[in-house]
Design a protein around this motif. Structure first.
Motif, PDB file in Angstrom:
ATOM      1  N   MET A  19       0.807  -1.220   0.000  1.00 57.22           N
ATOM      2  CA  MET A  19       0.000   0.000   0.000  1.00 57.22           C
ATOM      3  C   MET A  19       0.839   1.269   0.000  1.00 57.22           C
ATOM      4  N   PHE A  20       1.959   1.265   0.737  1.00 56.69           N
ATOM      5  CA  PHE A  20       2.710   2.506   0.963  1.00 56.69           C
ATOM      6  C   PHE A  20       4.141   2.475   0.421  1.00 56.69           C
ATOM      7  N   GLY A  21       4.492   1.424  -0.297  1.00 56.62           N
ATOM      8  CA  GLY A  21       5.881   1.252  -0.739  1.00 56.62           C
ATOM      9  C   GLY A  21       6.438   2.395  -1.555  1.00 56.62           C
ATOM     10  N   ARG A  22       5.581   3.121  -2.249  1.00 53.97           N
ATOM     11  CA  ARG A  22       6.053   4.234  -3.085  1.00 53.97           C
ATOM     12  C   ARG A  22       6.121   5.548  -2.315  1.00 53.97           C
ATOM     13  N   ASN A  23       5.639   5.536  -1.081  1.00 50.98           N
ATOM     14  CA  ASN A  23       5.660   6.754  -0.264  1.00 50.98           C
ATOM     15  C   ASN A  23       6.985   6.904   0.474  1.00 50.98           C
ATOM     16  N   SER A  24       7.212   8.094   0.988  1.00 48.29           N
ATOM     17  CA  SER A  24       8.380   8.351   1.838  1.00 48.29           C
ATOM     18  C   SER A  24       7.918   8.458   3.285  1.00 48.29           C
ATOM     19  N   CYS A  25       8.771   8.062   4.204  1.00 48.44           N
ATOM     20  CA  CYS A  25       8.475   8.237   5.619  1.00 48.44           C
ATOM     21  C   CYS A  25       8.420   9.725   5.928  1.00 48.44           C
ATOM     22  N   CYS A  26       7.413  10.143   6.712  1.00 49.36           N
ATOM     23  CA  CYS A  26       7.222  11.578   6.967  1.00 49.36           C
ATOM     24  C   CYS A  26       8.032  12.099   8.145  1.00 49.36           C
ATOM     25  N   VAL A  27       8.836  11.242   8.786  1.00 50.55           N
ATOM     26  CA  VAL A  27       9.712  11.699   9.863  1.00 50.55           C
ATOM     27  C   VAL A  27      11.067  12.069   9.261  1.00 50.55           C
ATOM     28  N   PRO A  28      11.566  13.289   9.504  1.00 49.64           N
ATOM     29  CA  PRO A  28      12.837  13.709   8.912  1.00 49.64           C
ATOM     30  C   PRO A  28      13.979  12.731   9.196  1.00 49.64           C
ATOM     31  N   LEU A  29      14.791  12.482   8.179  1.00 45.66           N
ATOM     32  CA  LEU A  29      15.902  11.544   8.315  1.00 45.66           C
ATOM     33  C   LEU A  29      16.902  12.013   9.359  1.00 45.66           C
ATOM     34  N   PHE A  30      17.116  13.315   9.449  1.00 46.97           N
ATOM     35  CA  PHE A  30      18.066  13.870  10.424  1.00 46.97           C
ATOM     36  C   PHE A  30      17.694  13.433  11.840  1.00 46.97           C
ATOM     37  N   GLU A  31      16.421  13.569  12.191  1.00 46.78           N
ATOM     38  CA  GLU A  31      15.981  13.191  13.528  1.00 46.78           C
ATOM     39  C   GLU A  31      16.029  11.675  13.719  1.00 46.78           C
ATOM     40  N   GLN A  32      15.710  10.928  12.673  1.00 45.84           N
ATOM     41  CA  GLN A  32      15.775   9.468  12.784  1.00 45.84           C
ATOM     42  C   GLN A  32      17.208   9.005  13.042  1.00 45.84           C
ATOM     43  N   LYS A  33      18.148   9.574  12.325  1.00 39.92           N
ATOM     44  CA  LYS A  33      19.556   9.202  12.501  1.00 39.92           C
ATOM     45  C   LYS A  33      20.041   9.572  13.910  1.00 39.92           C
ATOM     46  N   THR A  34      19.638  10.734  14.377  1.00 36.02           N
ATOM     47  CA  THR A  34      20.054  11.170  15.713  1.00 36.02           C
ATOM     48  C   THR A  34      19.504  10.242  16.781  1.00 36.02           C
ATOM     49  N   LEU A  35      18.237   9.901  16.673  1.00 38.08           N
ATOM     50  CA  LEU A  35      17.636   8.997  17.648  1.00 38.08           C
ATOM     51  C   LEU A  35      18.265   7.609  17.573  1.00 38.08           C
ATOM     52  N   ALA A  36      18.573   7.158  16.367  1.00 36.53           N
ATOM     53  CA  ALA A  36      19.206   5.844  16.205  1.00 36.53           C
ATOM     54  C   ALA A  36      20.517   5.779  16.969  1.00 36.53           C
ATOM     55  N   ARG A  37      21.299   6.827  16.886  1.00 35.86           N
ATOM     56  CA  ARG A  37      22.593   6.841  17.581  1.00 35.86           C
ATOM     57  C   ARG A  37      22.411   6.978  19.088  1.00 35.86           C
ATOM     58  N   MET A  38      21.370   7.693  19.485  1.00 31.43           N
ATOM     59  CA  MET A  38      21.096   7.807  20.916  1.00 31.43           C
ATOM     60  C   MET A  38      20.753   6.439  21.508  1.00 31.43           C
ATOM     61  N   ILE A  39      19.984   5.655  20.755  1.00 28.62           N
ATOM     62  CA  ILE A  39      19.583   4.336  21.233  1.00 28.62           C
ATOM     63  C   ILE A  39      20.746   3.356  21.177  1.00 28.62           C
ATOM     64  N   SER A  40      21.402   3.274  20.034  1.00 26.10           N
ATOM     65  CA  SER A  40      22.475   2.280  19.859  1.00 26.10           C
ATOM     66  C   SER A  40      23.692   2.584  20.733  1.00 26.10           C
ATOM     67  N   GLY A  41      23.910   3.858  21.058  1.00 21.12           N
ATOM     68  CA  GLY A  41      25.057   4.222  21.886  1.00 21.12           C
ATOM     69  C   GLY A  41      24.806   4.105  23.379  1.00 21.12           C
ATOM     70  N   GLY A  42      23.587   3.780  23.770  1.00 20.85           N
ATOM     71  CA  GLY A  42      23.266   3.602  25.188  1.00 20.85           C
ATOM     72  C   GLY A  42      22.760   4.849  25.884  1.00 20.85           C
ATOM     73  N   ALA A  43      22.809   6.011  25.219  1.00 17.62           N
ATOM     74  CA  ALA A  43      22.385   7.262  25.858  1.00 17.62           C
ATOM     75  C   ALA A  43      20.885   7.270  26.140  1.00 17.62           C
ATOM     76  N   PHE A  44      20.119   6.616  25.286  1.00 13.53           N
ATOM     77  CA  PHE A  44      18.665   6.592  25.472  1.00 13.53           C
ATOM     78  C   PHE A  44      18.295   5.848  26.750  1.00 13.53           C
ATOM     79  N   GLU A  45      18.896   4.686  26.976  1.00 13.98           N
ATOM     80  CA  GLU A  45      18.579   3.905  28.173  1.00 13.98           C
ATOM     81  C   GLU A  45      19.098   4.586  29.438  1.00 13.98           C
ATOM     82  N   ARG A  46      20.239   5.253  29.331  1.00 14.59           N
ATOM     83  CA  ARG A  46      20.716   6.015  30.494  1.00 14.59           C
ATOM     84  C   ARG A  46      19.755   7.146  30.818  1.00 14.59           C
ATOM     85  N   HIS A  47      19.237   7.779  29.770  1.00 13.38           N
ATOM     86  CA  HIS A  47      18.262   8.857  29.958  1.00 13.38           C
ATOM     87  C   HIS A  47      16.997   8.325  30.632  1.00 13.38           C
ATOM     88  N   ILE A  48      16.508   7.174  30.194  1.00 13.55           N
ATOM     89  CA  ILE A  48      15.312   6.584  30.799  1.00 13.55           C
ATOM     90  C   ILE A  48      15.558   6.252  32.267  1.00 13.55           C
TER      91      ILE A  48
END
Length: 459
Positions: free
Chosen positions: A334-363
């Motif tokens: 249904m949506f394969g031709r669409n783009s994700c509406c969340v900016p890539l910049f924010e997605q990349k930043t959050l990805a690094r926050m999670i993978s680097g352990g900062a997200f869990e420390r924050h929680i």
């Protein structure tokens, strides 16, 4: 420099009262600069945080003003007629601030109706550092089209996080990134169908049913009891989708027991229905470990959904859902031709926050912080003679309190406003008429600081 005795337990509040008293009696004159935070902290032998918190309270009440890169200055005050006695917390606020002239309503000290976290709890420095790293490392890649289901790096980071923190084994390919819960709710309707019946919790989060219906779906409202959604009542409706919050229902705070979860999953399997497991604040289990997810029991009939609104900020508009294999295949079709509406910049930043352990420390920091707020509030409530029932599962960031002697729900909110507390009742979250929700206040403390909790005066 003025000398203040901070030998008491609540140092910040004692300092706040001392400075305020000096301002009111003219010891600090209008326009005069207050000592720098570090200077005053060293002079008094307290932490800079203590001084900062006292200054913030004075700033919020209009006793002082702040000038960038300069410091704090005393505001002009009309102190004519003052006796020199300490004024109550809201004594110098205007009638407009108090909710209108002649109403007798005090200034809002605590807002238990607001769900957003205090700004000072957001990890600004960590987030800014990660953003700079993403800009440096990704460069022009940030301008590329984002796949319909989100950035692969973020999906992999969420998959690993769910495995570590929740014990859920999820293939990254089945994770879909969306711009908050409402967008994901709408996507679910498009995937499952507008001609289906969606069972939602009553009382509940109003935007769930509103979003479903805005997308053309039919909704049935199922009563929530001490064990969460009335499973037998929901099954009897013949619903195609059951939207539940088993770990901590909003606003009742009910936790669905394992037997009820298993019964609902069995019914979904038998009828071909789907379960939307809304895990919106499951990270904030203040005692013990998070409860087992329904998704872990059946990944074919359960759609797992969560957002970062509670853990980071609602304004970031990022959430995700884990789809069963059949629904994910349909999503791509249904949506394969669409783009994700969340900016890539924010997605990349959050990805690094999670993978680097900062997200869990924050929680973990948030959990420790809210655990302190929670304990303070329970102590305050314990002193109320009119308290009948406090429902608190030590899960999530809200609990309920029943006041049987209150004439009606409006009287609870009116009395709370007199004490400077904005609050809602269970009846405010009813989606359809029902009994059993009367005279019960919802204490949503996600936007409450320790200082605010301490400032509340029980009555």
């Amino acid at each position: 420099m003025a000398s203040y005795d901070l030998s008491g337990k609540n140092k910040y509040y004692t300092l706040y009262e001392g400075i305020r008293e000096d301002i009111l009696r003219g010891a600090w004159r209008a326009g005069e600069k207050l000592p720098a935070k570090r200077t005053l902290a060293a002079e008094l032998g307290v932490s800079v945080v203590t001084v900062q918190t006292a200054y913030d309270q004075l700033l919020a009440e209009g006793y002082i003003s702040s000038k960038e890169r300069s410091g704090y200055y005393v505001c002009p005050l009309d102190i004519t007629g003052r006796t020199g006695k300490s004024a109550p917390l809201s004594a110098d606020l205007s009638a407009e601030d108090k909710g209108g002239a002649g109403t007798g309503v005090g200034a809002v000290i605590a807002d238990f109706a607001k769900g957003s976290a205090p700004a000072e709890l957001f990890p600004f420095s960590s987030w800014a550092k990660l953003m700079r790293a993403v800009l440096s490392d990704c460069g022009e890649h940030l301008l590329e089209r984002v796949p319909c289901d989100g950035d692969t790096e973020l999906k992999c980071a969420i998959s690993a996080y769910l495995c570590r923190a929740r014990g859920i084994f999820v293939e990254p390919e089945r994770i879909v990134i969306g711009a908050g819960a409402e967008q994901l709710y709408g996507t679910i309707v498009q995937l499952i169908g507008r001609d289906k019946l969606y069972a939602v919790e009553n009382p509940g989060y109003r935007k769930i049913s509103e979003t479903y219906m805005l997308n053309g779906a039919r909704c049935a409202f199922v009563d929530v009891n001490a064990d969460g959604m009335d499973v037998e009542g929901a099954i009897s409706l013949g619903a195609d989708v059951f939207h539940v919050s088993p770990a901590h229902q909003f606003p009742t705070g009910a936790v669905m027991p394992a037997s009820a979860r298993a019964r609902l999953i069995a019914a979904a399997k038998a009828s071909g229905a789907y379960i939307v497991e809304d895990d919106y604040d499951s990270e904030f289990r203040l005692v013990g470990k998070p409860l087992q997810n329904m998704y872990a029991l059946d990944s074919d009939r359960v759609i797992y959904l969560n957002t970062f609104s509670k853990t980071l900020a609602p304004s970031m508009r990022m959430g995700y859902m884990v789809l069963p294999p059949a629904l994910y295949k349909r999503y791509v079709e249904m949506f394969g031709r669409n783009s994700c509406c969340v900016p890539l910049f924010e997605q990349k930043t959050l990805a690094r926050m999670i993978s680097g352990g900062a997200f869990e420390r924050h929680i973990n920091r948030l959990k420790n912080y809210y655990r302190g707020v929670h304990e303070i509030l329970l102590e305050k409530l314990a002193s109320l003679s009119c308290l009948n029932e406090l429902r608190d599962s030590a899960s999530g960031l809200h609990f309920t309190v029943k006041f049987p002697s209150a004439p009606f729900d409006g009287s609870i909110k009116e009395r709370a406003m007199e004490l400077g507390i904005r609050i809602k009742c269970l009846s405010d979250y009813l989606l359809a008429p029902r009994t059993g929700c009367e005279k019960t206040a919802v204490v949503n403390f996600s936007g409450t600081t320790r200082e605010v909790a301490l400032a509340i005066a029980p009555a």
